[in-house]
Design a protein around this motif. Structure first.
Motif, PDB file in Angstrom:
ATOM      1  N   GLY A 117       0.814  -1.206   0.000  1.00  0.00           N
ATOM      2  CA  GLY A 117       0.000   0.000   0.000  1.00  0.00           C
ATOM      3  C   GLY A 117       0.846   1.253   0.000  1.00  0.00           C
ATOM      4  N   LEU A 118       1.923   1.228   0.774  1.00  0.00           N
ATOM      5  CA  LEU A 118       2.827   2.371   0.840  1.00  0.00           C
ATOM      6  C   LEU A 118       3.428   2.688  -0.518  1.00  0.00           C
ATOM      7  N   MET A 119       3.737   1.655  -1.294  1.00  0.00           N
ATOM      8  CA  MET A 119       4.353   1.834  -2.605  1.00  0.00           C
ATOM      9  C   MET A 119       3.331   1.827  -3.754  1.00  0.00           C
ATOM     10  N   ASN A 120       2.029   1.858  -3.401  1.00  0.00           N
ATOM     11  CA  ASN A 120       0.963   1.966  -4.405  1.00  0.00           C
ATOM     12  C   ASN A 120       0.943   0.813  -5.406  1.00  0.00           C
ATOM     13  N   VAL A 121       1.168  -0.394  -4.911  1.00  0.00           N
ATOM     14  CA  VAL A 121       1.118  -1.566  -5.792  1.00  0.00           C
ATOM     15  C   VAL A 121       0.246  -2.676  -5.199  1.00  0.00           C
ATOM     16  N   SER A 122      -0.661  -2.332  -4.302  1.00  0.00           N
ATOM     17  CA  SER A 122      -1.509  -3.345  -3.663  1.00  0.00           C
ATOM     18  C   SER A 122      -2.273  -4.220  -4.657  1.00  0.00           C
ATOM     19  N   GLN A 136       6.485  -0.364 -11.871  1.00  0.00           N
ATOM     20  CA  GLN A 136       5.882  -1.262 -10.881  1.00  0.00           C
ATOM     21  C   GLN A 136       6.931  -2.175 -10.256  1.00  0.00           C
ATOM     22  N   ARG A 139       8.864  -0.191  -7.661  1.00  0.00           N
ATOM     23  CA  ARG A 139       8.128  -0.028  -6.412  1.00  0.00           C
ATOM     24  C   ARG A 139       8.167  -1.305  -5.575  1.00  0.00           C
ATOM     25  N   ARG A 169       8.179  11.030 -10.744  1.00  0.00           N
ATOM     26  CA  ARG A 169       7.158  10.634  -9.771  1.00  0.00           C
ATOM     27  C   ARG A 169       7.763   9.765  -8.669  1.00  0.00           C
ATOM     28  N   GLU A 173       8.272  10.179  -4.533  1.00  0.00           N
ATOM     29  CA  GLU A 173       7.821   9.150  -3.597  1.00  0.00           C
ATOM     30  C   GLU A 173       8.968   8.716  -2.685  1.00  0.00           C
TER      31      GLU A 173
END
Length: 359
Positions: A117-122, A136, A139, A169, A173
């Protein structure tokens, strides 16, 4: 806090460095083959120094005299490789969970979920690396490196293979990640803008040695020598000698131009009349002008290359009859009125942007 003294023989030179950092992001700049990646490998335990001592968070990881050399899995070091190095036969979730040891399965699952979730790949948890884009994969690689709660995160050119928008981006992050975790990060990069933007401190490598390690502003705008200046993007470096002083300024005679140039004198720099010194200026600070005055030289454009927002030039000053110090410039398009190769113009080198480098 990391303290690392590393000495290791490499082809053509010996890596011999001493650096430290504490809860900050430091970038390492330098030419290919200068020992940057080997430094990370020695800290992570993937390579063994010939001599030295590496200490992290008060724990000795390596000490050649004491015979200490902890294996990588006992070093609390996270490593993000340039090629990501994800396990192709494991899902994203399994890759991240791989380095988590000693926790119940429910806690491992919760931690993996939080990191994804922290790395936006859930949504990618059940996919395999081959099913991911480069961004991806990057991440996921960072999430995997953070999984064992490392005391330091090592990053080896982590964004070099990504397109510009995605790189920018992920850079943002990474900065947010550093602010949230407050952990030490040591990152190798070839991108000067990236190295300046992300780091609070910068180490400049050359042939296995640290030429300068300091706050980023000092490294980029007060380089200790010509090597550091060149490696941090100062493409215009003119050799000369100090001729006179004014309040807060110094005049340097550039031999190849047989002309004096006025520079702002840094407050902590001590110079003497007759002392050898070089003067540098970054291409983006060179100006075109219609007027006359200090540091204004008549010139001829040898090359004109139009970019989207700026025009790149190579100028030969009229006083530089042997073309010893051609001037490179990158001038924003609205001010780039010298449009053709061979056209005459006037070049201004602003005193506030000139860098004085004592010999």
């Amino acid at each position: 806090m990391l303290k690392a003294r590393i000495k290791r023989a490499l082809p053509g030179f010996t890596l011999d460095i001493d650096l430290s950092l504490d809860r900050e992001l430091m970038t390492i700049l330098g030419q290919s083959g200068s020992g940057k990646t080997m430094t990370l490998a020695c800290i992570a335990g993937l390579a063994r120094p010939d001599e030295g001592r590496i200490e992290l968070g008060g724990k000795v990881l390596f000490d050649s005299e004491a015979g200490i050399n902890l294996p990588p899995q006992k070093r609390r070091v996270g490593f993000v490789f340039q090629d990501y190095a994800l396990f192709p036969h494991m899902t994203v979730a399994d890759n991240v969970a791989y380095s988590i040891h000693g926790l119940p399965s429910a806690e491992v699952k919760e931690k993996v979920s939080r990191l994804l979730g922290l790395m936006n790949v859930s949504p990618l948890a059940d996919r395999y690396p081959r099913q991911l884009s480069g961004g991806q994969q990057q991440r996921v690689a960072i999430a995997r490196a953070l999984a064992p709660d490392p005391d330091i995160l090592l990053l080896d050119e982590p964004f070099s293979a990504l397109d510009t928008q995605l790189r920018e981006r992920l850079e943002m992050e990474l900065l947010e990640l550093q602010r949230e975790y407050r952990c030490s990060m040591l990152m190798v990069t070839h991108d000067l803008a990236e190295g300046y933007k992300l780091a609070s401190r910068v180490a400049v490598y050359h042939a296995g040695r640290i030429e300068q390690c300091d706050l980023r502003e000092r490294v980029f705008f007060a380089p200790l020598n010509r090597t550091v200046a060149r490696l941090t993007g100062v493409r215009n470096i003119m050799v000369g000698a100090v001729t006179r002083f004014e309040p807060d300024h110094v005049w340097i005679h550039v031999r190849a131009w047989d002309s004096e140039i006025k520079c702002v004198l840094p407050p902590d720099m001590r110079l003497e009349v007759g002392q050898q010194a070089a003067v540098g200026i970054r291409p983006e600070y060179v100006e075109l002008t219609d007027g006359c005055g200090e540091n204004v030289f008549s010139a001829r454009s040898l090359q004109v290359v139009r970019g989207i927002s700026a025009v790149s030039y190579r100028f030969q000053l009229d006083c530089d009859r042997e073309a010893a110090h051609l001037v490179s410039a990158s001038i924003p398009a609205p001010g780039a009125f010298c449009a053709k190769t061979g056209e005459s113009c006037r070049v201004h080198l602003p005193a506030a942007h000139l860098i004085v480098i004592p010999e």
